[in-house]
Design a protein around this motif. Structure first.
Motif, PDB file in Angstrom:
ATOM      1  N   UNK A 159      97.679  72.720  32.553  1.00 58.24           N
ATOM      2  CA  UNK A 159      98.223  74.085  33.181  1.00 58.24           C
ATOM      3  C   UNK A 159      98.487  73.975  34.383  1.00 58.24           C
ATOM      4  N   UNK A 160      99.724  74.728  34.737  1.00 54.10           N
ATOM      5  CA  UNK A 160     100.089  74.952  36.193  1.00 54.10           C
ATOM      6  C   UNK A 160     100.044  76.517  36.407  1.00 54.10           C
ATOM      7  N   UNK A 161      99.087  77.037  36.905  1.00 52.95           N
ATOM      8  CA  UNK A 161      99.006  78.454  36.984  1.00 52.95           C
ATOM      9  C   UNK A 161      97.623  78.908  36.978  1.00 52.95           C
ATOM     10  N   UNK A 162      97.326  80.076  37.314  1.00 50.25           N
ATOM     11  CA  UNK A 162      96.129  80.637  37.675  1.00 50.25           C
ATOM     12  C   UNK A 162      95.235  81.091  36.060  1.00 50.25           C
ATOM     13  N   UNK A 163      93.896  80.783  35.977  1.00 52.81           N
ATOM     14  CA  UNK A 163      93.418  80.936  34.806  1.00 52.81           C
ATOM     15  C   UNK A 163      92.337  82.257  35.252  1.00 52.81           C
ATOM     16  N   UNK A 164      92.578  83.295  34.473  1.00 51.16           N
ATOM     17  CA  UNK A 164      91.774  84.457  34.516  1.00 51.16           C
ATOM     18  C   UNK A 164      90.855  84.625  33.384  1.00 51.16           C
ATOM     19  N   UNK A 165      89.508  84.652  33.242  1.00 54.36           N
ATOM     20  CA  UNK A 165      88.975  84.903  32.024  1.00 54.36           C
ATOM     21  C   UNK A 165      87.669  85.414  32.337  1.00 54.36           C
ATOM     22  N   UNK A 166      87.377  86.372  31.490  1.00 45.58           N
ATOM     23  CA  UNK A 166      86.140  87.402  31.978  1.00 45.58           C
ATOM     24  C   UNK A 166      85.090  86.907  31.117  1.00 45.58           C
ATOM     25  N   UNK A 167      85.285  85.596  30.502  1.00 48.00           N
ATOM     26  CA  UNK A 167      84.230  85.079  29.800  1.00 48.00           C
ATOM     27  C   UNK A 167      84.064  83.462  30.229  1.00 48.00           C
TER      28      UNK A 167
END
Length: 256
Positions: free
Chosen positions: A202-210
């Motif tokens: 993955x080339x990008x930000x990962x935004x996970x609220x879990x």
């Protein structure tokens, strides 16, 4: 001649009642010169109209008190389209994974659309059910069910659940459920989900609220923001990890 005499007397009495104290000369002017000769009907009607107009002005003048009755205001007439817009009910709204207000999705259907291998579609695709992409799509993909990509997608995607299986994706991935990035998958774009398992690149930000699990074969070039993160031995991460969704108040821990 007796008819006109009687008419004159009756007319004078009527004028006297409408205008108290007024003289009878105006009424006499209407009748006296025409009793012995031929009557010009048009001329007499014109004179009568003028006399009635003068009487009406005197009756409606401020000297004579009048009673005015207020008429209720008529409701404003509206066009069909204005009425239709007023009665139109708003669609229910919900919160997306970023906390923004978004239109609620209709319930997902059981339908499953398959883009077979060797097929290439140029344009956006939207479905109330699930979509499985084995071929190639150049455009955005949105579905209310599960989105499975085993081929190529050049565009943003939105779904209730996301699974990439040896896929090549260039675009943002947004899901209201779990995002699973399988081994051999390459994603160039940000990922937004409620939970995630990363085993590909993955080339990008990962935004996970879990929770986020970064498996052994994973390569991540970007920041990870989640409630908790598990990094297995062998994973490569080039970026910052932040548990900003955690329940722990980090600042209070270091308070002296």
């Amino acid at each position: 001649m007796g008819f006109f005499k009687d008419f004159k007397e009756d007319f004078n009495d009527a004028v006297s009642e409408l205008v108290p104290g007024g003289d009878d000369t105006k009424a006499e002017e209407v009748m006296v010169n025409t009793l012995d000769g031929d009557i010009d009907v048009e001329s007499e009607l014109t004179k009568l109209d003028g006399l009635l107009e003068q009487v009406s002005k005197k009756v409606d003048s401020p000297a004579s008190p009048t009673v005015s009755v207020a008429r209720p205001a008529e409701p404003e007439k509206k066009s069909f389209f204005e009425t239709k817009n007023e009665t139109k009910m708003e669609a229910p709204k919900t919160m997306d994974v970023m906390g923004n207000v978004a239109e609620a999705r209709p319930a997902a259907s059981d339908e499953n659309a398959v883009i077979t291998a060797g097929m290439k579609i140029t344009g956006n695709i939207e479905s109330l059910g699930s979509i499985e992409v084995q071929g190639e799509i150049v455009g955005d993909v949105a579905c209310n069910g599960k989105l499975v990509v085993a081929g190529k997608v050049n565009g943003n995607s939105s779904s209730a659940e996301f699974f990439a299986d040896a896929a090549k994706i260039e675009g943002e991935v947004v899901t209201t459920g779990t995002a699973k990035i399988g081994v051999g998958s390459v994603i160039i774009g940000n990922i937004t989900a409620t939970s995630a398992v990363i085993a590909g690149a993955v080339k990008g930000d990962i935004d996970v609220n879990g929770p986020v699990v970064v498996d052994t074969s994973a390569v991540v070039m970007g920041n990870i923001k989640s409630r908790s993160v598990q990094i297995n031995n062998g994973a490569v991460i080039e970026g910052f990890c932040s548990q900003s969704y955690a329940d722990v108040d980090v600042n209070s821990v270091f308070a002296l």
